[in-house]
Design a protein around this motif. Structure first.
Motif, mmCIF file in Angstrom:
data_model
loop_
_atom_site.group_PDB
_atom_site.id
_atom_site.type_symbol
_atom_site.label_atom_id
_atom_site.label_comp_id
_atom_site.label_asym_id
_atom_site.label_seq_id
_atom_site.Cartn_x
_atom_site.Cartn_y
_atom_site.Cartn_z
ATOM 1 N N GLU A 170 -7.237 11.058 -3.096
ATOM 2 C CA GLU A 170 -8.349 10.126 -2.949
ATOM 3 C C GLU A 170 -8.369 9.110 -4.102
ATOM 4 O O GLU A 170 -8.643 7.921 -3.879
ATOM 5 C CB GLU A 170 -9.674 10.893 -2.913
ATOM 6 C CG GLU A 170 -9.886 11.762 -1.682
ATOM 7 C CD GLU A 170 -9.071 13.043 -1.705
ATOM 8 O OE1 GLU A 170 -8.867 13.624 -0.625
ATOM 9 O OE2 GLU A 170 -8.633 13.465 -2.808
ATOM 10 N N ASP A 187 -5.561 6.589 -3.391
ATOM 11 C CA ASP A 187 -5.920 5.633 -2.337
ATOM 12 C C ASP A 187 -6.877 4.563 -2.860
ATOM 13 O O ASP A 187 -6.720 3.370 -2.547
ATOM 14 C CB ASP A 187 -6.567 6.365 -1.156
ATOM 15 C CG ASP A 187 -5.558 7.161 -0.340
ATOM 16 O OD1 ASP A 187 -4.346 6.963 -0.551
ATOM 17 O OD2 ASP A 187 -5.990 7.973 0.495
ATOM 18 N N ARG A 235 0.987 3.794 -3.305
ATOM 19 C CA ARG A 235 0.628 5.215 -3.218
ATOM 20 C C ARG A 235 1.734 6.096 -3.784
ATOM 21 O O ARG A 235 1.474 7.033 -4.547
ATOM 22 C CB ARG A 235 0.346 5.594 -1.764
ATOM 23 C CG ARG A 235 -0.988 5.070 -1.240
ATOM 24 C CD ARG A 235 -1.102 5.317 0.247
ATOM 25 N NE ARG A 235 -2.410 4.887 0.763
ATOM 26 C CZ ARG A 235 -2.661 4.662 2.051
ATOM 27 N NH1 ARG A 235 -1.684 4.808 2.945
ATOM 28 N NH2 ARG A 235 -3.861 4.282 2.430
ATOM 29 N N THR A 264 0.835 -1.201 0.000
ATOM 30 C CA THR A 264 0.000 0.000 0.000
ATOM 31 C C THR A 264 0.870 1.251 0.000
ATOM 32 O O THR A 264 0.627 2.205 -0.758
ATOM 33 C CB THR A 264 -0.928 0.009 1.229
ATOM 34 O OG1 THR A 264 -1.807 -1.125 1.159
ATOM 35 C CG2 THR A 264 -1.754 1.281 1.290
#
Length: 208
Positions: free
Chosen positions: A187, A190, A95, A91
């Motif tokens: 956003e 993510d 990102r 993760t």
């Protein structure tokens, strides 16, 4: 001591040339950019430039390799903390990867490199080896360690590295390249990473 200072000065001069060349290539494109323009902006002569780089192609290749090295060091250093679980590490990497790769500046670089590679395949080869291939191998090394610890089940960690990177960028890449969409918001990033990590872990995570 004198030799060390000479090397330091020469290295600094080389970096200054690459800094200027990067902006000229981005502004004018590979074909239109000239060694004369770069030399003028650096504040020297073409002969000085040729002391460092034998041709415009060699200068551009050095720029590409340096740019990829910077990008890779920033992104894949996030895998150094081996205490995290695989999902957390992927993760974090995802990102940073999407944010960097889908940025306006990186898209300009990608279009520039793709266009230059049409005539100079060596440039494309240098980019692929220093960028995408190196990244997949670095991620593959991390995945191999996680496999040994029993945190994932994967036959080919390097192929897994390619796959995860593809999951992160696949939906956005073509749309970004043709300016169909702008740089993703935090956003957006993510959401995209969450799907990529979930898909990857569903395929390769520990089975109950």
């Amino acid at each position: 001591m004198i030799d060390a200072k000479f090397r330091s000065d020469r290295d600094a001069r080389r970096e200054a040339i690459l800094d200027v060349a990067a902006e000229v290539f981005l502004e004018e494109g590979f074909d239109a950019a000239s060694m004369s323009t770069i030399a003028a902006k650096v504040g020297g002569s073409k002969s000085t430039l040729y002391n460092y780089f034998k041709s415009k192609e060699e200068l551009f290749q050095a720029h590409v390799e340096r740019y990829c090295s910077w990008q890779g060091a920033e992104m894949f250093a996030l895998l150094d903390d081996e205490g995290d679980d695989v999902r957390a590490a992927l993760t974090r990497l995802g990102r940073r990867y999407i944010t960097n790769v889908m940025s306006d500046r990186n898209m300009r670089h990608f279009r520039l490199i793709a266009a230059a590679s049409e005539r100079s395949p060596d440039i494309g080869r240098a980019f692929y080896e220093a960028g995408p291939l190196r990244g997949a191998r670095l991620l593959g090394g991390f995945l191999a360690r996680m496999k040994l610890e029993g945190r994932i089940q994967i036959d080919d960690p390097i192929a897994g590295g390619h796959l995860f990177i593809g999951l992160c960028q696949n939906r956005m890449l073509k749309a970004r390249l043709v300016n169909y969409i702008g740089a993703p918001t935090p956003e957006d990033v993510d959401a995209e990473v969450a799907i990529a990590v979930s898909t990857f872990m569903a395929a390769f995570g520990p089975k109950a």
